[in-house]
Design an enzyme around this catalytic site. Structure first.
Site, PDB file in Angstrom:
ATOM      1  CD  GLU A   1      -4.517   4.169  -1.195  1.00  0.00           C
ATOM      2  OE1 GLU A   1      -4.646   4.510  -0.016  1.00  0.00           O
ATOM      3  OE2 GLU A   1      -5.442   4.243  -2.040  1.00  0.00           O
TER       4      GLU A   1
ATOM      5  CG  ASP B   1      -1.922   1.124   1.202  1.00  0.00           C
ATOM      6  OD1 ASP B   1      -2.982   0.905   0.588  1.00  0.00           O
ATOM      7  OD2 ASP B   1      -1.641   2.202   1.760  1.00  0.00           O
TER       8      ASP B   1
END
Length: 702
Positions: free
Chosen positions: A617, A574
């Site tokens: 993301e 992430d």
């Protein structure tokens, strides 16, 4: 104005007079020693030479060899022998006296019958004896018999040579016509060579030269049956010996006998040369050929099984749409016959031309049906194929089915400046393309792919012209066939086939043209379907697998790892502070950051690893055959590489970091759900402990 028949009738009279003159001069030459007061000195010898040479020149001007009637040829041979004998009397003896006369006898033996040659040999022996004046009767007789024996030996040798030549010509003719079919029963399950016919691709095989030869023989038999009444009429109304129809075939270089009416000694497989009489005369002058007393031609006609003493022959052109399509030949055993039948034979030739034209139109229509059947069969087969490689392989096989002389075939296209072969090409074709084949190179394919997309068929010697693909690669065959692959008016590539000389005829080229269009459409549709499928399984921004594809891939990987007893790891990643990046620089810069992260992931993963955009993301990487510690090390390399990567936004240089979590089956997590949950918890731990770090999932709670 005299008719042609009247003009022709004067030739034997003139030749007869010249022959009598030559015999009289020869008799005077031989009798000179026995006539008191007559001696052949230089002066009288010069008169003899002048008269003899003038007579010979006149005979050659009347009818040049070899088209002279027999009496003219007799005069010419006699006068030449007399000139040689006079030369032996007058000129210095620099060579064996018998040599020039022996050369004359051998030359005559090559074109005349044995009786003719032996007669000339005995006469030449007499003249030789008269020129040398041997002192005894035995020596005189030796000269005569010696030249006669030489003539007999030379004639026998040439007779054997002619017989061998005729037999060889018949063998070659059978090879040209495919006459093996006429001597054996045709097995529909076997080729004429006895090999088993292929059951697949039968429609394509019908286009091949072998299959067309079978059809040509069948249609030739039908044409023979149709023309038989016309030839019987031509023979009967002229009381002729034989009437024949020859079909002109420029491709095979001969006039092939298609039908005849006559005795049994006519050779049914006869072929006349296109450059020799009577066919050569008819083709060159586009008019009727008439010959009488033309022994050199008429006594050795190639459509008789043995020598036949024909006295007269007439050959009439058969026109089909302004082109000489055949020759109608009628011969007669008597001299000076058939002089008044030209008009009636021309009218008959017009009827024959209608028959031939109808037959050829029927043949052309049938061949088009075969071609369309082959193209339709190929189209149906390609419609069922779902892989580009299989299309490529099918096309290569189809070309070889239609043209057995094919060396290799394949499909290429220009990608940027690189000429590449489509998947499925053979190893041989790959070797021809090689590496570094550029569109800018001076080769056949670079010239073709950058030019007009038109079919091209070239018969080129192996060592001449441009190379096929890469410079220095040469042309691997003697015939090059290229057809464009066009779909929706855009050049998709080209089908390239290389074969032996004359491997691809017009019929094969037409079918390949139709097949190329279908192949272009099939390849375009397959690639479009593949692009749609890829689009459905990949994230549009990063081009990594999307969430749906990731879930399916992880399910398969976990199942395989369980069955094989292998390790499987899952890495979750992430990007840190991604929301702040979006808020500060905007979503466009955020997208650039996601693409940069995806690019770095593709650089770091192995060939068998699967990377996906898990959401927002967050990214996920499936690592088959990898245990937890190894996955941890890989995650650390990726995390550090991301941290070192610079993203340029205008004048600014940005850096991104990522937090990673790793889970593995050897840590006790077996199912996809357990792997995802544990890796996500490890990722959360990395976030909680300061970000930009990697955490390994702990032992599961049971």
């Amino acid at each position: 104005m005299q008719t042609r028949a009247a003009q022709r009738s004067r030739i034997p009279a003139i030749a007869r007079g010249l022959l009598v003159l030559g015999l009289v001069l020869s008799a005077l030459f031989l009798a000179a020693p026995f006539i008191p007061g007559l001696k052949i000195g230089p002066g009288l010898g010069a008169v003899f030479v002048l008269v003899t040479a003038t007579a010979l020149l006149v005979s050659l001007l009347v009818v040049p060899l070899p088209k002279a009637p027999w009496i003219a040829r007799a005069a010419q041979h006699n006068l030449v022998a007399l000139l040689i004998a006079l030369g032996l009397t007058i000129l210095p003896r620099a060579a064996p006296l018998w040599l020039p006369l022996a050369i004359l006898v051998i030359f005559t033996a090559s074109s005349e019958s044995m009786l003719w040659t032996v007669t000339l040999g005995l006469g030449s022996g007499l003249l030789l004896a008269g020129a040398t004046r041997p002192p005894t009767a035995l020596e005189f007789l030796a000269d005569v018999l010696g030249m006669g024996g030489a003539a007999l030996a030379a004639s026998g040798a040439f007779a054997r040579l002619k017989a061998r030549t005729i037999e060889l010509g018949r063998v070659i003719t059978k090879m040209r016509q495919g006459a093996d079919f006429l001597e054996t029963e045709i097995d529909p399950d076997k080729t004429f060579r006895g090999t088993v016919r292929r059951k697949d691709g039968s429609a394509l095989h019908k286009v091949s030269e072998e299959a067309r030869t079978v059809r040509d023989l069948e249609r030739s038999a039908h044409l023979t049956k149709t023309l038989a009444p016309f030839l019987e009429l031509a023979r009967g109304m002229n009381h002729a010996h034989a009437a024949l129809f020859f079909d002109i075939d420029h491709a095979r270089g001969g006039a092939f006998l298609r039908a005849h009416a006559g005795p049994e000694d006519v050779w049914a497989d006869a072929v006349l040369p296109l450059d020799g009489d009577p066919v050569g005369f008819v083709l060159d002058r586009r008019q009727t050929f008439y010959a009488t007393d033309f022994r050199t031609l008429l006594w050795s006609l190639p459509y008789y099984k043995k020598e036949k003493r024909i006295g007269t022959l007439i050959a009439v052109p058969v026109f089909v749409r302004g082109t000489i399509s055949g020759v109608l030949v009628v011969d007669h055993e008597e001299s000076q016959a058939l002089s008044d039948v030209e008009d009636s034979l021309k009218r008959l030739a017009e009827l024959v031309s209608h028959v031939v034209e109808n037959e050829r139109e029927t043949l052309a229509h049938a061949e088009r049906e075969v071609e369309f059947e082959a193209a339709a069969s190929a189209s149906q087969s390609m419609a069922l194929i779902t892989e580009v490689a299989e299309i490529h392989q099918f096309v290569a096989r189809a070309v070889k089915d239609m043209a057995p002389k094919t060396i290799g075939a394949g499909i290429v296209r220009l990608s940027g400046d690189v000429i590449e072969g489509l998947p499925g090409m053979s190893d041989q074709f790959q070797e021809w393309i090689g590496s570094g084949t550029r569109g800018s190179d001076r080769t056949w394919m670079s010239w073709y792919l950058k030019g007009q997309p038109e079919p091209m068929r070239i018969d080129t010697p192996r060592d001449m012209g441009l190379p096929l693909f890469r410079p220095g690669g040469g042309l691997p065959g003697e015939t090059l066939l290229v057809h464009p692959l066009v779909f929706r008016n855009r050049l998709q590539g080209a089908l390239v086939a290389v074969g032996q000389r004359a491997a691809f005829d017009a019929s094969v080229s037409r079918v390949i043209s139709l097949m190329s269009n279908q192949a272009a459409a099939a390849i375009a549709l397959i690639e479009l379907a593949e692009a749609n499928r890829r689009l459905a399984l990949h994230d549009g921004l990063t081009n990594l697998l999307n969430r749906r594809a990731f879930d399916e891939a992880l399910e398969r990987a976990a199942s395989q790892a369980s069955r094989g007893g292998q390790s499987l790891s899952l890495l979750m990643l992430d990007l840190d502070h991604f929301k702040r990046l979006n808020d500060t620089y905007g979503h466009t810069v955020g997208d650039i950051a996601l693409q940069a992260a995806a690019a770095e992931i593709r650089l770091q993963v192995r060939g068998g690893d699967l990377a996906a955009r898990y959401g927002g993301e967050e990214f996920a990487i499936i690592l088959p055959e990898t245990d937890g510690p190894a996955a941890f090390r890989m995650a650390e390399r990726l995390r550090k590489a991301l941290a070192d990567r610079v993203i340029k936004v205008g004048t600014e240089q940005l850096r991104i970091t990522a937090s990673c979590g790793v889970s593995a089956t050897d840590l006790g997590y077996a199912t996809p759900e357990e792997l995802i949950h544990s890796a996500d918890e490890a990722l959360y731990a990395s976030k909680e402990t300061g970000r930009n770090r990697t955490s390994l999932a702990g032992a599961p709670h049971r």
